[in-house]
Design a protein around this motif. Sequence first.
Motif, PDB file in Angstrom:
ATOM      1  N   GLY A 273      15.581   9.561   7.968  1.00  0.00           N
ATOM      2  CA  GLY A 273      16.615   8.536   8.000  1.00  0.00           C
ATOM      3  C   GLY A 273      15.999   7.159   8.114  1.00  0.00           C
ATOM      4  O   GLY A 273      15.227   6.728   7.258  1.00  0.00           O
ATOM      5  N   SER A 274      16.310   6.465   9.192  1.00  0.00           N
ATOM      6  CA  SER A 274      15.818   5.095   9.378  1.00  0.00           C
ATOM      7  C   SER A 274      14.663   5.022  10.362  1.00  0.00           C
ATOM      8  O   SER A 274      14.372   3.948  10.893  1.00  0.00           O
ATOM      9  CB  SER A 274      16.958   4.196   9.873  1.00  0.00           C
ATOM     10  N   ARG A 275      13.974   6.144  10.576  1.00  0.00           N
ATOM     11  CA  ARG A 275      12.852   6.133  11.522  1.00  0.00           C
ATOM     12  C   ARG A 275      11.631   6.793  10.892  1.00  0.00           C
ATOM     13  O   ARG A 275      11.748   7.699  10.061  1.00  0.00           O
ATOM     14  CB  ARG A 275      13.218   6.837  12.833  1.00  0.00           C
ATOM     15  N   MET A 276      10.439   6.311  11.274  1.00  0.00           N
ATOM     16  CA  MET A 276       9.191   6.810  10.722  1.00  0.00           C
ATOM     17  C   MET A 276       8.255   7.253  11.835  1.00  0.00           C
ATOM     18  O   MET A 276       8.134   6.587  12.872  1.00  0.00           O
ATOM     19  CB  MET A 276       8.503   5.719   9.887  1.00  0.00           C
ATOM     20  N   GLY A 277       7.581   8.386  11.610  1.00  0.00           N
ATOM     21  CA  GLY A 277       6.582   8.879  12.547  1.00  0.00           C
ATOM     22  C   GLY A 277       5.192   8.798  11.948  1.00  0.00           C
ATOM     23  O   GLY A 277       4.938   8.053  11.004  1.00  0.00           O
ATOM     24  N   ILE A 278       4.281   9.582  12.513  1.00  0.00           N
ATOM     25  CA  ILE A 278       2.916   9.651  11.992  1.00  0.00           C
ATOM     26  C   ILE A 278       2.603  11.083  11.570  1.00  0.00           C
ATOM     27  O   ILE A 278       3.148  12.027  12.137  1.00  0.00           O
ATOM     28  CB  ILE A 278       1.876   9.152  13.021  1.00  0.00           C
ATOM     29  N   PRO A 279       1.728  11.257  10.574  1.00  0.00           N
ATOM     30  CA  PRO A 279       1.388  12.615  10.132  1.00  0.00           C
ATOM     31  C   PRO A 279       0.623  13.372  11.222  1.00  0.00           C
ATOM     32  O   PRO A 279      -0.084  12.776  12.039  1.00  0.00           O
ATOM     33  CB  PRO A 279       0.491  12.377   8.911  1.00  0.00           C
TER      34      PRO A 279
ATOM     35  N   GLY B 273       0.812  -1.201   0.000  1.00  0.00           N
ATOM     36  CA  GLY B 273       0.000   0.000   0.000  1.00  0.00           C
ATOM     37  C   GLY B 273       0.847   1.252   0.000  1.00  0.00           C
ATOM     38  O   GLY B 273       2.072   1.201   0.162  1.00  0.00           O
ATOM     39  N   ALA B 274       0.201   2.382  -0.179  1.00  0.00           N
ATOM     40  CA  ALA B 274       0.892   3.665  -0.219  1.00  0.00           C
ATOM     41  C   ALA B 274       0.652   4.438   1.079  1.00  0.00           C
ATOM     42  O   ALA B 274       0.704   3.865   2.160  1.00  0.00           O
ATOM     43  CB  ALA B 274       0.454   4.457  -1.453  1.00  0.00           C
ATOM     44  N   GLU B 275       0.355   5.743   0.983  1.00  0.00           N
ATOM     45  CA  GLU B 275       0.328   6.592   2.184  1.00  0.00           C
ATOM     46  C   GLU B 275      -0.740   6.182   3.191  1.00  0.00           C
ATOM     47  O   GLU B 275      -0.508   6.232   4.411  1.00  0.00           O
ATOM     48  CB  GLU B 275       0.100   8.057   1.786  1.00  0.00           C
ATOM     49  N   ILE B 276      -1.904   5.770   2.724  1.00  0.00           N
ATOM     50  CA  ILE B 276      -2.998   5.469   3.652  1.00  0.00           C
ATOM     51  C   ILE B 276      -2.657   4.259   4.504  1.00  0.00           C
ATOM     52  O   ILE B 276      -2.706   4.304   5.739  1.00  0.00           O
ATOM     53  CB  ILE B 276      -4.314   5.231   2.872  1.00  0.00           C
ATOM     54  N   ASP B 277      -2.301   3.166   3.842  1.00  0.00           N
ATOM     55  CA  ASP B 277      -1.995   1.935   4.568  1.00  0.00           C
ATOM     56  C   ASP B 277      -0.752   2.097   5.433  1.00  0.00           C
ATOM     57  O   ASP B 277      -0.695   1.613   6.568  1.00  0.00           O
ATOM     58  CB  ASP B 277      -1.800   0.785   3.581  1.00  0.00           C
ATOM     59  N   THR B 278       0.263   2.801   4.928  1.00  0.00           N
ATOM     60  CA  THR B 278       1.464   3.014   5.724  1.00  0.00           C
ATOM     61  C   THR B 278       1.155   3.838   6.965  1.00  0.00           C
ATOM     62  O   THR B 278       1.717   3.600   8.045  1.00  0.00           O
ATOM     63  CB  THR B 278       2.565   3.697   4.893  1.00  0.00           C
ATOM     64  N   ALA B 279       0.257   4.808   6.839  1.00  0.00           N
ATOM     65  CA  ALA B 279      -0.124   5.599   8.013  1.00  0.00           C
ATOM     66  C   ALA B 279      -0.781   4.720   9.065  1.00  0.00           C
ATOM     67  O   ALA B 279      -0.504   4.849  10.267  1.00  0.00           O
ATOM     68  CB  ALA B 279      -1.065   6.735   7.604  1.00  0.00           C
ATOM     69  N   ALA B 280      -1.658   3.805   8.639  1.00  0.00           N
ATOM     70  CA  ALA B 280      -2.290   2.893   9.599  1.00  0.00           C
ATOM     71  C   ALA B 280      -1.244   2.028  10.290  1.00  0.00           C
ATOM     72  O   ALA B 280      -1.297   1.798  11.508  1.00  0.00           O
ATOM     73  CB  ALA B 280      -3.327   2.021   8.887  1.00  0.00           C
ATOM     74  N   MET B 281      -0.270   1.539   9.520  1.00  0.00           N
ATOM     75  CA  MET B 281       0.814   0.758  10.101  1.00  0.00           C
ATOM     76  C   MET B 281       1.586   1.577  11.124  1.00  0.00           C
ATOM     77  O   MET B 281       1.957   1.080  12.200  1.00  0.00           O
ATOM     78  CB  MET B 281       1.752   0.276   8.980  1.00  0.00           C
ATOM     79  N   ALA B 282       1.841   2.852  10.800  1.00  0.00           N
ATOM     80  CA  ALA B 282       2.601   3.715  11.708  1.00  0.00           C
ATOM     81  C   ALA B 282       1.834   3.974  12.999  1.00  0.00           C
ATOM     82  O   ALA B 282       2.417   3.956  14.099  1.00  0.00           O
ATOM     83  CB  ALA B 282       2.932   5.035  11.018  1.00  0.00           C
ATOM     84  N   HIS B 283       0.537   4.218  12.915  1.00  0.00           N
ATOM     85  CA  HIS B 283      -0.271   4.454  14.125  1.00  0.00           C
ATOM     86  C   HIS B 283      -0.293   3.209  15.014  1.00  0.00           C
ATOM     87  O   HIS B 283      -0.196   3.314  16.247  1.00  0.00           O
ATOM     88  CB  HIS B 283      -1.688   4.870  13.741  1.00  0.00           C
ATOM     89  N   LEU B 284      -0.445   2.048  14.404  1.00  0.00           N
ATOM     90  CA  LEU B 284      -0.429   0.810  15.188  1.00  0.00           C
ATOM     91  C   LEU B 284       0.953   0.541  15.779  1.00  0.00           C
ATOM     92  O   LEU B 284       1.079   0.087  16.917  1.00  0.00           O
ATOM     93  CB  LEU B 284      -0.871  -0.365  14.316  1.00  0.00           C
ATOM     94  N   SER B 285       2.003   0.829  15.024  1.00  0.00           N
ATOM     95  CA  SER B 285       3.356   0.608  15.531  1.00  0.00           C
ATOM     96  C   SER B 285       3.665   1.525  16.702  1.00  0.00           C
ATOM     97  O   SER B 285       4.215   1.079  17.728  1.00  0.00           O
ATOM     98  CB  SER B 285       4.377   0.840  14.409  1.00  0.00           C
ATOM     99  N   LEU B 286       3.324   2.795  16.573  1.00  0.00           N
ATOM    100  CA  LEU B 286       3.686   3.755  17.621  1.00  0.00           C
ATOM    101  C   LEU B 286       2.789   3.666  18.850  1.00  0.00           C
ATOM    102  O   LEU B 286       3.122   4.240  19.893  1.00  0.00           O
ATOM    103  CB  LEU B 286       3.679   5.173  17.052  1.00  0.00           C
ATOM    104  N   SER B 287       1.684   2.936  18.767  1.00  0.00           N
ATOM    105  CA  SER B 287       0.877   2.669  19.965  1.00  0.00           C
ATOM    106  C   SER B 287       1.230   1.309  20.559  1.00  0.00           C
ATOM    107  O   SER B 287       0.588   0.862  21.519  1.00  0.00           O
ATOM    108  CB  SER B 287      -0.622   2.732  19.634  1.00  0.00           C
ATOM    109  N   THR B 288       2.262   0.647  20.017  1.00  0.00           N
ATOM    110  CA  THR B 288       2.803  -0.587  20.582  1.00  0.00           C
ATOM    111  C   THR B 288       3.922  -0.223  21.548  1.00  0.00           C
ATOM    112  O   THR B 288       4.802   0.568  21.183  1.00  0.00           O
ATOM    113  CB  THR B 288       3.360  -1.496  19.470  1.00  0.00           C
TER     114      THR B 288
END
Length: 370
Positions: free
Chosen positions: A339-345, A296-311
């Motif tokens: 770099g090698s880290r991702m946040g959420i919008p 997926g692109a931005e939408i699915d990646t954003a969902a992954m990021a929200h779930l990851s950062l609430s872990t």
Amino acid sequence: MKISAINAWRMLQPFVAGPYRMSKGRHADSFDSVIVSITSDDGVTGWGEMAPLGTFYSAAFAAGAEAGVAEIAPHLLGQDPRALAQIGRLMDTVFKGHPYVKSALDMACCDLAARSAGMPLVTMLGGRESDTAELYKVVTHGTAASMADHARRIIADGFRRIQVKVGGDVHGDIERVVAVAAAVPVGTVIFCDANAGWTPFQARQFADATRQIDYAFEQPCGTIEECLSVRRIFAKPMVLDESVQSLQDLLEIQRTGAADGVTLKISRLGGVSRTRQLRDLAVDLGLMVTVEDTGGAEIDTAAMAHLSLSTPEERRLHAIAFHEWVTVRTASNAPPVNGSRMGIPDGFGLGIDVLPELLGVPFLDLSASR
């Protein structure tokens, strides 16, 4: 609040780096994405996305998702999108099985619910545990020399975590992993992912020949029982991915001690709601967790990021930025990568500002007023 309109698009998302290659000749040139918008009667819109990796990786396929979304959507009109458990039960009632079909619909409802509450989705999923998640990159299948070169480039870009694709010819894969391990600095986190490609016999051969390399073994065989038989003779950490398709699978993994960690894929489990459920249970059971999806692109990646950062950070393995894999855009913003880290919008819900004009012509345009 009631659902008043549902739209859906199918979008081909070519890969920036060319074909994505796994063992046994399996490869894909793009994600074939299904994107859904759900709008409430007070004008709030939520977005969801699912994108299988070709037709070889899992039972999910884009044409099936397209047909299934069109079947389910009329049943959701008039429902409260914030009643996520009720929405899930309704989808299961009117459309048996096929969780990947329901994934984008559930994601859109989750996005809409958080937007209507004026909060980012990460808050609704339990709260933000850190500002960013560490990313890994994939060393796709190829010759030993090409995979070693690929790993060097990833490390040169500042990444410390790599996933090396194995699962084909065992002796060839032993050579490939030895070459990759020799090409990266000591301390690089290496996952050897067979994508369920081996028999226990083959997986044991690989494990025995690579004992001196520091890595985690990911899904060597097709079933929990087969992976457990390998784990019994294996001193390294093991993570299961393809085997985690339900709550019952997660409980079986924990009961038998088949793995130290799990990779939870949103579309495989049927959406954000059920992924959150399994994520929370996995954390409580003491397992390490990666939350991602099949593409997926931005939408699915954003969902992954929200779930990851609430872990919880101490239970989180890593994340992946799929929106950087593809040549097309779906939104005016994206999960920020530094770099090698991702946040959420920033923003409510997923925080993604989707631009419908980038998606093409919808295959579904459904309104309660029609």
